[in-house]
Design a protein around this motif. Sequence first.
Motif, PDB file in Angstrom:
ATOM      1  N   LYS A 236       0.839  -1.200   0.000  1.00 37.72           N
ATOM      2  CA  LYS A 236       0.000   0.000   0.000  1.00 37.72           C
ATOM      3  C   LYS A 236       0.875   1.251   0.000  1.00 37.72           C
ATOM      4  CE  LYS A 236      -3.932  -2.301   1.086  1.00 37.72           C
ATOM      5  NZ  LYS A 236      -5.135  -2.334   0.217  1.00 37.72           N
ATOM      6  N   ASP A 237       0.270   2.392  -0.316  1.00 38.39           N
ATOM      7  CA  ASP A 237       0.944   3.670  -0.146  1.00 38.39           C
ATOM      8  C   ASP A 237       1.006   3.990   1.343  1.00 38.39           C
ATOM      9  OD1 ASP A 237       1.224   4.074  -2.873  1.00 38.39           O
ATOM     10  OD2 ASP A 237      -0.706   5.118  -3.038  1.00 38.39           O
ATOM     11  N   VAL A 238       2.096   4.606   1.770  1.00 36.72           N
ATOM     12  CA  VAL A 238       2.245   4.908   3.191  1.00 36.72           C
ATOM     13  C   VAL A 238       1.139   5.858   3.650  1.00 36.72           C
ATOM     14  CG1 VAL A 238       3.852   6.847   2.870  1.00 36.72           C
ATOM     15  CG2 VAL A 238       3.890   5.517   4.992  1.00 36.72           C
ATOM     16  N   GLU A 239       0.696   6.767   2.777  1.00 31.92           N
ATOM     17  CA  GLU A 239      -0.375   7.689   3.148  1.00 31.92           C
ATOM     18  C   GLU A 239      -1.666   6.929   3.481  1.00 31.92           C
ATOM     19  OE1 GLU A 239       1.517   7.997   0.481  1.00 31.92           O
ATOM     20  OE2 GLU A 239       2.604   9.892   0.777  1.00 31.92           O
ATOM     21  N   GLU A 240      -1.925   5.858   2.733  1.00 36.69           N
ATOM     22  CA  GLU A 240      -3.122   5.051   2.996  1.00 36.69           C
ATOM     23  C   GLU A 240      -3.020   4.359   4.348  1.00 36.69           C
ATOM     24  OE1 GLU A 240      -5.723   1.403   0.963  1.00 36.69           O
ATOM     25  OE2 GLU A 240      -3.933   2.173  -0.053  1.00 36.69           O
ATOM     26  N   VAL A 241      -1.831   3.855   4.660  1.00 32.24           N
ATOM     27  CA  VAL A 241      -1.608   3.198   5.949  1.00 32.24           C
ATOM     28  C   VAL A 241      -1.785   4.190   7.094  1.00 32.24           C
ATOM     29  CG1 VAL A 241       0.143   2.107   7.424  1.00 32.24           C
ATOM     30  CG2 VAL A 241      -0.124   1.390   5.042  1.00 32.24           C
ATOM     31  N   VAL A 242      -1.210   5.372   6.943  1.00 32.83           N
ATOM     32  CA  VAL A 242      -1.316   6.396   7.981  1.00 32.83           C
ATOM     33  C   VAL A 242      -2.771   6.796   8.202  1.00 32.83           C
ATOM     34  CG1 VAL A 242      -0.783   8.812   8.525  1.00 32.83           C
ATOM     35  CG2 VAL A 242       1.016   7.285   7.684  1.00 32.83           C
ATOM     36  N   GLN A 243      -3.484   7.051   7.119  1.00 38.13           N
ATOM     37  CA  GLN A 243      -4.873   7.484   7.233  1.00 38.13           C
ATOM     38  C   GLN A 243      -5.744   6.411   7.881  1.00 38.13           C
ATOM     39  OE1 GLN A 243      -6.710   8.654   3.533  1.00 38.13           O
ATOM     40  NE2 GLN A 243      -8.564   9.388   4.519  1.00 38.13           N
ATOM     41  N   ALA A 244      -5.583   5.175   7.435  1.00 38.32           N
ATOM     42  CA  ALA A 244      -6.426   4.089   7.946  1.00 38.32           C
ATOM     43  C   ALA A 244      -6.145   3.808   9.417  1.00 38.32           C
ATOM     44  CB  ALA A 244      -6.201   2.821   7.122  1.00 38.32           C
ATOM     45  N   THR A 245      -4.877   3.736   9.792  1.00 41.71           N
ATOM     46  CA  THR A 245      -4.542   3.405  11.177  1.00 41.71           C
ATOM     47  C   THR A 245      -4.931   4.537  12.131  1.00 41.71           C
ATOM     48  OG1 THR A 245      -2.246   4.126  10.796  1.00 41.71           O
ATOM     49  CG2 THR A 245      -2.718   1.760  10.609  1.00 41.71           C
ATOM     50  N   THR A 246      -4.828   5.764  11.666  1.00 43.39           N
ATOM     51  CA  THR A 246      -5.263   6.891  12.500  1.00 43.39           C
ATOM     52  C   THR A 246      -6.776   6.872  12.678  1.00 43.39           C
ATOM     53  OG1 THR A 246      -3.379   8.341  12.101  1.00 43.39           O
ATOM     54  CG2 THR A 246      -5.479   9.413  12.558  1.00 43.39           C
ATOM     55  N   GLN A 247      -7.510   6.591  11.613  1.00 47.77           N
ATOM     56  CA  GLN A 247      -8.970   6.485  11.731  1.00 47.77           C
ATOM     57  C   GLN A 247      -9.358   5.341  12.671  1.00 47.77           C
ATOM     58  OE1 GLN A 247     -10.305   6.155   7.659  1.00 47.77           O
ATOM     59  NE2 GLN A 247     -10.406   8.383   7.379  1.00 47.77           N
ATOM     60  N   ASN A 248      -8.632   4.215  12.574  1.00 46.30           N
ATOM     61  CA  ASN A 248      -8.897   3.085  13.449  1.00 46.30           C
ATOM     62  C   ASN A 248      -8.707   3.471  14.918  1.00 46.30           C
ATOM     63  OD1 ASN A 248      -9.329   1.512  11.174  1.00 46.30           O
ATOM     64  ND2 ASN A 248      -7.309   0.541  11.246  1.00 46.30           N
ATOM     65  N   ALA A 249      -7.615   4.201  15.187  1.00 45.65           N
ATOM     66  CA  ALA A 249      -7.307   4.622  16.554  1.00 45.65           C
ATOM     67  C   ALA A 249      -8.351   5.613  17.056  1.00 45.65           C
ATOM     68  CB  ALA A 249      -5.911   5.218  16.627  1.00 45.65           C
ATOM     69  N   GLN A 250      -8.725   6.558  16.215  1.00 48.71           N
ATOM     70  CA  GLN A 250      -9.715   7.566  16.621  1.00 48.71           C
ATOM     71  C   GLN A 250     -11.041   6.907  16.972  1.00 48.71           C
ATOM     72  OE1 GLN A 250      -9.581  10.109  13.166  1.00 48.71           O
ATOM     73  NE2 GLN A 250      -8.167  11.552  14.118  1.00 48.71           N
ATOM     74  N   LYS A 251     -11.402   5.912  16.190  1.00 50.11           N
ATOM     75  CA  LYS A 251     -12.666   5.208  16.453  1.00 50.11           C
ATOM     76  C   LYS A 251     -12.574   4.357  17.713  1.00 50.11           C
ATOM     77  CE  LYS A 251     -15.991   2.032  14.311  1.00 50.11           C
ATOM     78  NZ  LYS A 251     -16.305   1.215  13.111  1.00 50.11           N
ATOM     79  N   LEU A 252     -11.474   3.613  17.854  1.00 48.84           N
ATOM     80  CA  LEU A 252     -11.343   2.707  19.006  1.00 48.84           C
ATOM     81  C   LEU A 252     -11.281   3.479  20.317  1.00 48.84           C
ATOM     82  CD1 LEU A 252     -10.957  -0.229  20.021  1.00 48.84           C
ATOM     83  CD2 LEU A 252      -8.482   0.167  19.855  1.00 48.84           C
ATOM     84  N   PHE A 253     -10.460   4.516  20.355  1.00 49.19           N
ATOM     85  CA  PHE A 253     -10.240   5.246  21.597  1.00 49.19           C
ATOM     86  C   PHE A 253     -11.163   6.461  21.770  1.00 49.19           C
ATOM     87  CE2 PHE A 253      -5.919   3.394  20.715  1.00 49.19           C
ATOM     88  CZ  PHE A 253      -5.914   2.509  21.784  1.00 49.19           C
ATOM     89  N   SER A 254     -12.069   6.665  20.822  1.00 52.23           N
ATOM     90  CA  SER A 254     -12.988   7.819  20.850  1.00 52.23           C
ATOM     91  C   SER A 254     -12.224   9.136  21.018  1.00 52.23           C
ATOM     92  CB  SER A 254     -14.013   7.659  21.991  1.00 52.23           C
ATOM     93  OG  SER A 254     -14.765   6.482  21.811  1.00 52.23           O
ATOM     94  N   LEU A 255     -11.190   9.303  20.211  1.00 49.08           N
ATOM     95  CA  LEU A 255     -10.333  10.494  20.329  1.00 49.08           C
ATOM     96  C   LEU A 255     -10.973  11.680  19.591  1.00 49.08           C
ATOM     97  CD1 LEU A 255      -6.911   8.732  19.677  1.00 49.08           C
ATOM     98  CD2 LEU A 255      -7.848   9.482  21.869  1.00 49.08           C
TER      99      LEU A 255
END
Length: 255
Positions: A236-255
Amino acid sequence: MHLTDSHAHVYSEQFKPDRDDMLNRAYEAGVRTIVMPNIDHESIDVMLETEARFPQQCHAMMGLHPCYVTKNFEKELYEVEDWLGKRPFAAVGECGIDLYWDKTTLGWQQEALRVQIELAKKYQLPLVLHTRDAFRETTELVAAGQDGTLRGVYHCFSGTLAEAEEAIRLGFMLGIGGVATFKNGGLDKVLPGLSLDHLLLETDCPYLAPVPHRGKRNEPAYLPLVARRVAELLGKDVEEVVQATTQNAQKLFSL
């Protein structure tokens, strides 16, 4: 880029000489969000002080680390629950089982994890799991406690593809850190079989620095190295990895 370091001990004594500079380096590297796991009662004050000084960047969890489970663990857990009732936290953790350092405390560790699983459900918070040399022992308790509401992350995941799939089936994400960059870390055989939907990025600093800093003090500014390695392994493109993992974290931790 907006990266999220989902597991970083930035309040550690190792950062005392340069904590402000270290957090500024992280910000400049794109790490705008850092989630801090608690260890025991002694780490609470400095962790909350760090959060208060960097409220936009640093977010605290509350829990009891398995390596700090002693005969007084029930007293520690009363303090954990007291704090959970006082104010918001990002998660319950880090908690779990560690059989690398001391197998004699397994019974205490199991009971401490059971209690923290129930606290996560009571306060509707994600559970951040430490499973060093104890994936099976930890997962048995998580499965027993799963009532459809339990969620969280297997922090510092370095297991097999079958273990990854089992954790995901239980409703958990996988925290990927510096081990992904290690020549014999094993994640090169695991990550290509996984979807970005289930991954978080982490440093676990000051531990487990990624290559080329392996063996040195780790810090959140090195998280882009992990992101690039994950992108490489997933194609994958690194930008895609960054965006997806940040969204995952925001959702999981309710940030």
